[in-house]
Design a protein around this motif. Structure first.
Motif, PDB file in Angstrom:
ATOM      1  N   HIS A  50      45.095  26.993  34.575  1.00  0.00           N
ATOM      2  CA  HIS A  50      44.099  26.421  35.480  1.00  0.00           C
ATOM      3  C   HIS A  50      42.760  27.142  35.326  1.00  0.00           C
ATOM      4  N   ARG A  51      41.700  26.446  35.682  1.00  0.00           N
ATOM      5  CA  ARG A  51      40.389  27.092  35.696  1.00  0.00           C
ATOM      6  C   ARG A  51      40.349  28.135  36.801  1.00  0.00           C
ATOM      7  N   ARG A  52      39.678  29.226  36.534  1.00  0.00           N
ATOM      8  CA  ARG A  52      39.603  30.307  37.500  1.00  0.00           C
ATOM      9  C   ARG A  52      38.769  29.915  38.718  1.00  0.00           C
ATOM     10  N   GLY A  53      39.223  30.381  39.876  1.00  0.00           N
ATOM     11  CA  GLY A  53      38.429  30.263  41.080  1.00  0.00           C
ATOM     12  C   GLY A  53      37.710  31.572  41.352  1.00  0.00           C
ATOM     13  N   SER A  54      37.000  31.616  42.472  1.00  0.00           N
ATOM     14  CA  SER A  54      36.223  32.820  42.793  1.00  0.00           C
ATOM     15  C   SER A  54      37.103  34.007  43.146  1.00  0.00           C
ATOM     16  N   ALA A  55      38.351  33.727  43.548  1.00  0.00           N
ATOM     17  CA  ALA A  55      39.254  34.815  43.979  1.00  0.00           C
ATOM     18  C   ALA A  55      40.272  35.173  42.899  1.00  0.00           C
ATOM     19  N   TYR A  56      39.879  34.992  41.630  1.00  0.00           N
ATOM     20  CA  TYR A  56      40.847  35.245  40.555  1.00  0.00           C
ATOM     21  C   TYR A  56      41.229  36.723  40.507  1.00  0.00           C
ATOM     22  N   ILE A  57      42.419  36.981  40.022  1.00  0.00           N
ATOM     23  CA  ILE A  57      42.979  38.336  39.982  1.00  0.00           C
ATOM     24  C   ILE A  57      42.272  39.158  38.902  1.00  0.00           C
ATOM     25  N   ARG A  58      41.750  40.306  39.303  1.00  0.00           N
ATOM     26  CA  ARG A  58      41.026  41.185  38.380  1.00  0.00           C
ATOM     27  C   ARG A  58      41.871  42.414  38.033  1.00  0.00           C
ATOM     28  N   ASN A  59      41.352  43.233  37.134  1.00  0.00           N
ATOM     29  CA  ASN A  59      41.997  44.493  36.743  1.00  0.00           C
ATOM     30  C   ASN A  59      43.440  44.278  36.272  1.00  0.00           C
ATOM     31  N   THR A  60      43.607  43.325  35.358  1.00  0.00           N
ATOM     32  CA  THR A  60      44.937  43.017  34.840  1.00  0.00           C
ATOM     33  C   THR A  60      45.182  43.744  33.516  1.00  0.00           C
TER      34      THR A  60
END
Length: 259
Positions: A50-60
């Protein structure tokens, strides 16, 4: 599989600094099954289409987001084949992955490519029973009748958009509105469909589907939701009424079509 699926509370209890959390088919933290598991997690992998939203998971550790893929199942098959060439997948798991591809592509019709059919062919070679897979997504009679009621109440907007509401409280609401939105695309001339459902807490969910010419992800993102080109959704919190939400929706659809 009795000991495979666990509760959020148990997962929180056993999580430590070495735990690897793999998030699939979603990249926004609030949309995860258990968002609290991500708080303070040090090792996170995201696999999504899916396209990323503003609350996408960071620091992966790994963020494998391929929006051109038909489904997360397709990506999972490719990863497994890459990590373990010659791998054989147990029948039940192969059927689950195959079902995921069929659901996201509307039975291999939408958003498919060579990679999609290669993944499907590999799974078919793992003794997938296509009749059994079809039964996974077949509704029971009560659900079927509820779907019929939703599609019967559809209205046409701008000649190419179908919009319907669920006016009564129903069981399996997510299943009903998703299948209803899919079914309305079978009407000649309809390019996109939207179904509205009001929850007991006053919020209203909009489920959107498209044949591909209209990007429903863009429309839903303007209303605070997300998804991808042919399938998206949003939830409007503290909605005053279904009428007000439908007006908001039609305004966004018109703005999209006028651009």
């Amino acid at each position: 599989y009795d000991d495979v699926f666990i509760t959020t509370s148990y997962a929180l209890a056993i999580r430590d600094e070495k735990t690897l959390i793999v998030v699939v088919d979603v990249s926004d933290a609030p949309r995860c099954e258990a968002p609290r598991l991500l708080d303070g997690a040090e090792n996170v992998v995201v696999i999504d289409h899916h396209r990323r939203g503003s609350a996408y998971i960071r620091n992966t550790l790994l963020d494998y987001n391929e929006v051109n893929a038909s489904s997360t199942s397709e990506l999972m098959v490719e990863i497994l084949q890459y990590m373990h060439p010659g791998l054989s997948i147990p029948k039940l798991e192969a059927e689950a992955l195959y079902a995921g591809i069929l659901v996201d592509t509307k039975n291999l019709v939408f958003k498919t490519g060579r990679r999609t059919f290669a993944a499907a062919a590999f799974l078919r070679g793992e003794n997938v029973d296509t009749v059994t897979v079809r039964k996974y997504t077949q509704p029971d009679l009560d659900t079927f009748l509820e779907i019929s009621n939703v599609t019967k109440n559809a209205k046409i907007f701008e000649d190419i958009i179908a919009i319907s509401r669920v006016t009564d409280k129903i069981s399996n609401s997510d299943l009903v509105i998703s299948i209803s939105a899919d079914q309305m695309l079978n009407v000649l001339g309809i390019e996109a469909s939207f179904v509205l459902y009001r929850f007991d807490d006053g919020s209203v969910k909009i489920t959107a589907r498209s044949l591909g010419e209209i990007n429903v992800q863009v429309i839903m993102s303007r209303l605070g939701g997300g998804g991808h080109l042919t399938a998206a959704a949003t939830v409007i919190k503290d909605a005053v009424s279904l009428d007000s939400v439908e007006k908001m929706l039609t305004e966004q659809i018109k703005a999209y079509l006028d651009n």
